[in-house]
Design an enzyme around this catalytic site. Structure first.
Site, PDB file in Angstrom:
ATOM      1  N   HIS A 478       0.838  -1.204   0.000  1.00 49.95           N
ATOM      2  CA  HIS A 478       0.000   0.000   0.000  1.00 49.95           C
ATOM      3  C   HIS A 478       0.878   1.261   0.000  1.00 49.95           C
ATOM      4  CE1 HIS A 478      -3.674   2.340   1.241  1.00 49.95           C
ATOM      5  NE2 HIS A 478      -2.732   3.142   1.713  1.00 49.95           N
ATOM      6  N   GLU A 479       1.793   1.323   0.972  1.00 46.37           N
ATOM      7  CA  GLU A 479       2.641   2.519   1.074  1.00 46.37           C
ATOM      8  C   GLU A 479       3.569   2.643  -0.140  1.00 46.37           C
ATOM      9  OE1 GLU A 479       1.691   4.641   3.037  1.00 46.37           O
ATOM     10  OE2 GLU A 479       0.459   3.352   4.306  1.00 46.37           O
ATOM     11  N   HIS A 482       1.811   4.417  -2.924  1.00 51.93           N
ATOM     12  CA  HIS A 482       1.940   5.878  -2.782  1.00 51.93           C
ATOM     13  C   HIS A 482       3.326   6.335  -3.239  1.00 51.93           C
ATOM     14  CE1 HIS A 482      -1.779   6.823  -0.791  1.00 51.93           C
ATOM     15  NE2 HIS A 482      -1.533   6.106   0.292  1.00 51.93           N
ATOM     16  N   HIS A 485       3.746   6.724  -6.861  1.00 48.92           N
ATOM     17  CA  HIS A 485       3.090   7.953  -7.323  1.00 48.92           C
ATOM     18  C   HIS A 485       4.082   9.117  -7.214  1.00 48.92           C
ATOM     19  CE1 HIS A 485      -1.186   9.949  -7.337  1.00 48.92           C
ATOM     20  NE2 HIS A 485      -0.530  10.140  -8.464  1.00 48.92           N
TER      21      HIS A 485
END
Length: 685
Positions: A478-479, A482, A485
């Site tokens: 999940h992290e 990010h 991105h």
């Protein structure tokens, strides 16, 4: 000379953590604010007619070093804080708030911005420039540029109060979390808890110079206890302690602070011409209005509730067999684990040896290489803020043609990635991605970002490496989503770069990447026993895939409860004049509650996402983004999860940051708007 006020001489101008002293921060902030104000004055005093370049672009690039130092300082305040840093934060926050208010309420600056905005048709702006102009103009209006002097002063004071009080909220939660520990000396009280967790509890006791075992409210300690401890009374005691965080009437109580924060947000919204704070926030989100959000949450609630009720009935029948007539919230994790074991013959402790942290990290790095051509090389000469942090250079590899027609591979520096995985006293709970430096292009140079991932995984012990629960595996993915991105950002302006997107779009890349953890063909590449190298057996991999939707109804209702509570706090603040925080919370989450409410506990006083983080009137965005990520991954599933053409299109979405309207960006990737059905299909079949 203050090291923070000059351009850093470290590799890639990275943060010189080894040379920064706490006493450097306050003078650096004051000095850099003054320099930034001089840059603003230069824009205002420019005698040439206002243009896009000499106003909008100049403003976008101003305050670069101040942004870097702010990022360094506030990231440390989350990941490696101390009493001294917290004290500096209390001094610095109002200074920064005053500085940003001064800019946003600078009439001469705004009149130039407005002139460029009003005449934008005469400029031949590209899509990103137009977005920057619109966002700059709106940002000023939303910060009070059109207000009269008296109201501007009011807004400035409100912003300062909000800044200090939200900081205090977070400090109270951290202190309340750290203040509690349960010292256990009788091993029988720890029946059911796996040996590796007991070892962790013993190490915690040792660090405190105590015999026996110590359980804390830090998640790697608290969650396993609630999941495995057979001693129901102890589960209740520790769950009550967790539920009382900043809700015990003591020094770190947040109940009054919640009312003050919400009242200030309401005043701010009304001052700017909005009915409530949610209206103010949602104007700048994909969802657009509180009504649309509440309809969205209630639609999901209607569809998910029957599944959740069925799941809880299954748990209740297990509890009944143990003589428990009325199940409580503190029983949930324990019986959910029992049911999961019965259904899928899976438990975290059995799976953990197959997920040592280094292998999981290698897997996520490998996935980034396969999808986006990224490679990671550790650097030991780049300064770190703690010895446990690791730093990687990130490169993009691609192939090109030589003049003679032969192929060669090109390697381009993309980012620095810092990873910080283990709990410490000075680190707040949870997991997050952040950045020390944004990406942008200026004077022909593509200045690359410095990205950080911070987690709280179980530390390695003298006998075992850090072994992750499957949930922690998905947390890392999940992290890292990010982080991608941020690392792939490729925009002109720092304010539109990386994760600088609409808030209800920002969770798409993170939640999207979690999907890969459930794909058997990918799992087999890295789920290997840390001692024997044996691949996780097929039947276990199949069960992980099957278990993906285990307790999905319950988890959905839990998230919907948080989302509805958040939206009601920010649309109905007036009701808090005659209600306690606990009464308000109970009323607005009761439709999603599956267990009795305990009068001694409340989650709002430690709901940092909305009272300290940036999720005020935005918590719904997790579920909103789930629709996006389910729909996006469905596209990959239909065409192959490593499909290079779709990965290339997705890379464009990631690298575009906030340069385009998120719905348009999504449609150009997917070919259509996201469908709620994709989420329902994934969640409930």
């Amino acid at each position: 000379m203050n090291i923070l006020t000059e351009k850093f001489t470290t590799p890639y101008h990275s943060a010189p953590f080894n040379k920064i002293r706490n006493e450097d921060y306050l003078p650096a902030f004051k000095d850099l604010i003054q320099k930034s104000e001089e840059e603003i004055n230069a824009i205002v005093d420019n005698q040439d007619a206002p243009t896009f370049e000499n106003v909008i672009e100049a403003l976008a690039y101003s305050g670069e070093q101040l942004d870097v130092v702010s990022n360094i300082f506030f990231n440390l305040n989350s990941a490696e804080t101390s009493d001294e840093i917290q004290k500096i934060a209390q001094e610095v926050s109002p200074i920064l708030t005053e500085y940003s208010s001064k800019i946003s309420q600078n009439e001469a600056l705004f009149s130039k911005i407005k002139k460029v905005y009003d005449e934008k048709e005469k400029y031949n702006l590209n899509e990103e420039q137009e977005m920057l102009l619109n966002e700059t103009y709106k940002g000023f209006v939303r910060s009070g540029a059109l207000l009269n002097e008296e109201d501007k002063e009011k807004l400035k004071k409100i912003s300062m109060d909000l800044s200090l009080k939200s900081l205090q909220f977070g400090q109270n939660v951290l202190a309340s979390t750290n203040n509690y520990f349960k010292h256990i000396t009788n091993k029988e009280d720890l029946a059911g808890i796996p040996e590796a967790i007991l070892e962790q509890y013993a190490e915690e006791a040792k660090e405190r110079n105590l015999e026996g075992w110590v359980v804390t409210l830090q998640y790697p300690s608290y969650i396993p206890f609630m999941t495995y401890a057979e001693n129901r009374e102890l589960r209740k005691e520790i769950a009550l302690a967790n539920g009382k965080k900043s809700f015990d009437g003591g020094e770190f109580d947040n109940q009054n602070l919640i009312k003050e924060l919400l009242s200030l947000k309401q005043q701010k919204a009304e001052l700017l011409g909005y009915k409530n704070y949610a209206d103010y926030v949602l104007e700048e989100r994909m969802a657009k209005s509180p009504t649309k959000v509440i309809d969205f949450l209630n639609e999901l609630l209607t569809k998910a509730k029957p599944y959740a009720d069925k799941e809880i009935e299954e748990l209740k029948s297990l509890a009944k067999a143990d003589g428990i007539e009325e199940m409580q919230g503190y029983d949930h994790a324990f019986y959910a684990e029992k049911l999961r074991k019965a259904k899928y013959d899976l438990n975290d402790e059995e799976l953990k040896p197959y997920f040592p942290l280094n292998q999981v990290q290698d897997a996520v790095f490998g996935l980034a290489e396969q999808l986006f051509g990224l490679t990671f090389e550790e650097r030991n000469d780049i300064p770190k803020y703690h010895e446990e942090v690791k730093v990687y250079e990130v490169f993009e590899t691609g192939s090109g043609k030589m003049e003679d027609g032969s192929n060669h591979s090109e390697k381009t520096f993309k980012a620095l990635l810092y990873v910080d995985y283990f709990p410490r006293k000075g680190k707040r709970a949870g997991a997050w991605m952040t950045s020390f430096k944004n990406q942008y292009k200026k004077d022909g140079e593509n200045s690359r970002p410095h990205i950080s991932i911070v987690c709280n995984f179980s530390k390695p012990t003298k006998d075992t490496p850090s072994l992750l629960t499957f949930q922690e595996v998905t947390t890392l993915f999940h992290e890292f989503g990010h982080a991608l991105h941020g690392m792939l950002a490729d925009t002109q302006y720092p304010t539109l770069s990386g994760t600088s997107v609409k808030w209800d779009f920002v969770e798409l890349p993170s939640q999207f990447l979690e999907n890969f953890c459930y794909e058997p063909e990918f799992l087999k590449t890295f789920a290997k026993h840390y001692k024997t190298g044996e691949v996780l057996p097929d039947e276990k991999i199949e069960k992980i895939a099957q278990s993906k939707n285990f307790m999905e109804g319950y988890q959905t209702l839990r998230q919907l409860g948080f989302g509805l509570l958040d939206m009601n706090y920010h649309t109905k603040v007036g009701e808090l004049e005659n209600k306690s925080v606990k009464e308000f919370e109970d009323e607005y989450i009761k439709a999603t509650q599956l267990y009795p409410s305990n009068p001694e506990t409340a989650m709002s006083p430690s709901f940092s996402h909305i009272f300290q983080g940036g999720y005020s009137a935005g918590y719904y965005s997790y579920k909103w983004a789930e629709v996006l990520d389910a729909d996006a991954f469905q596209y990959f599933k239909e065409n192959g999860i490593f499909n290079p053409e779709i990965a290339a299109k997705y890379k464009v979405l990631l690298s575009s940051g906030g340069t385009k309207d998120p719905m348009e960006l999504y449609k150009s990737f997917r070919g259509s708007e996201p469908k709620v059905e994709s989420l329902l299909k994934r969640a409930f079949g």
